[in-house]
Design an enzyme around this catalytic site. Structure first.
Site, short mmCIF file in Angstrom:
data_model
loop_
_atom_site.label_atom_id
_atom_site.label_comp_id
_atom_site.label_asym_id
_atom_site.label_seq_id
_atom_site.Cartn_x
_atom_site.Cartn_y
_atom_site.Cartn_z
N ARG A 92 0.82 -0.95 -0.15
CA ARG A 92 -0.08 0.00 -0.02
C ARG A 92 1.00 1.11 -0.15
O ARG A 92 1.74 1.28 0.78
CB ARG A 92 -1.05 0.04 1.33
CG ARG A 92 -1.70 1.42 1.45
CD ARG A 92 -2.93 1.44 1.81
NE ARG A 92 -3.49 2.78 1.81
CZ ARG A 92 -4.27 3.12 2.62
NH1 ARG A 92 -4.92 2.25 3.40
NH2 ARG A 92 -5.10 4.42 2.42
N ARG A 101 -5.82 2.09 -4.02
CA ARG A 101 -5.09 1.41 -3.10
C ARG A 101 -5.03 -0.11 -3.14
O ARG A 101 -5.95 -0.77 -3.51
CB ARG A 101 -5.15 1.60 -1.71
CG ARG A 101 -6.67 1.22 -1.24
CD ARG A 101 -7.21 2.03 -0.30
NE ARG A 101 -7.53 3.37 -0.58
CZ ARG A 101 -7.90 4.32 0.27
NH1 ARG A 101 -8.13 4.26 1.31
NH2 ARG A 101 -8.09 5.83 -0.34
N ASP A 104 -6.81 -1.62 1.88
CA ASP A 104 -7.05 -0.60 3.14
C ASP A 104 -7.95 -1.39 3.88
O ASP A 104 -8.84 -2.10 3.71
CB ASP A 104 -8.28 0.45 2.42
CG ASP A 104 -8.38 1.68 3.17
OD1 ASP A 104 -7.58 1.92 4.18
OD2 ASP A 104 -9.91 1.93 3.18
N ASP A 106 -9.83 -1.08 7.68
CA ASP A 106 -10.20 0.11 8.70
C ASP A 106 -10.95 -0.58 9.84
O ASP A 106 -11.69 -1.36 9.66
CB ASP A 106 -11.32 0.93 8.10
CG ASP A 106 -10.74 1.92 6.98
OD1 ASP A 106 -9.59 2.52 7.17
OD2 ASP A 106 -11.37 2.05 5.92
#
Length: 167
Positions: A92, A101, A104, A106
């Site tokens: 990344r 990307r 990712d 989260d």
């Protein structure tokens, strides 16, 4: 998979995954397996994969998204560090905010905790606005409690599915 310590309870957390570069399906599927193998984590379940329109700068490829439910003995910041290490393992590069990307990750929810830290906000600040998070989350945890926010059902009513599709 890590074994639970008698002194450290497991905390249930939810992680959003997304990719739109370098074979996104493979990136997300591989990351799901890698999350399960993190020290201090065990995978309970994950959603189907979803195709979503990109958020952010125009001209990006579509995203592949999923949500994973894990139990962990890691603190929120330890888990964040482990997730960011996985992103780095997937090459990344952070060039453009909300840009394309390879991976990712989260941290969406960490138990019932509300966390405000310079590196981390939980619940995720955009959780209730993102169909590519809400619909996969509802698939695996329709009754999940979202601290400080409307119920998941209310969030879904306010955040239309649009072009999001399960693949």
């Amino acid at each position: 998979m890590a074994e639970s310590s008698a002194l450290t309870p497991w905390t249930r957390c939810y992680i959003g995954l997304g990719s739109n570069l370098e074979n996104p399906v493979t990136q997300v599927v591989t990351a799901l397996l890698e999350l399960e193998r993190l020290d201090g984590c065990r995978n309970l379940i994950h959603s189907s994969l979803y195709r979503s329109d990109p958020v952010g700068p125009a001209g990006q490829p579509d995203y592949i998204n999923a949500v994973a439910c894990l139990e962990t003995t890691l603190s929120p910041l330890e888990l964040l560090d482990a997730m960011q290490a996985l992103e780095q393992d997937h090459q990344r590069v952070r060039i453009q905010h909300w840009g394309p990307r390879t991976l990712d990750l989260d941290l969406l929810l960490y138990g019932d905790q509300q966390i405000t830290h310079e590196r981390l906000t939980v619940p995720h600040p955009y959780l209730q606005e993102r169909n590519f998070v809400l619909y996969p989350l509802a698939e695996i945890a329709p009754q999940v409690h979202i601290p400080t926010q409307k119920s998941l059902a209310e969030c879904l009513k306010l955040c239309k599915k649009g072009t999001l599709e399960r693949i």
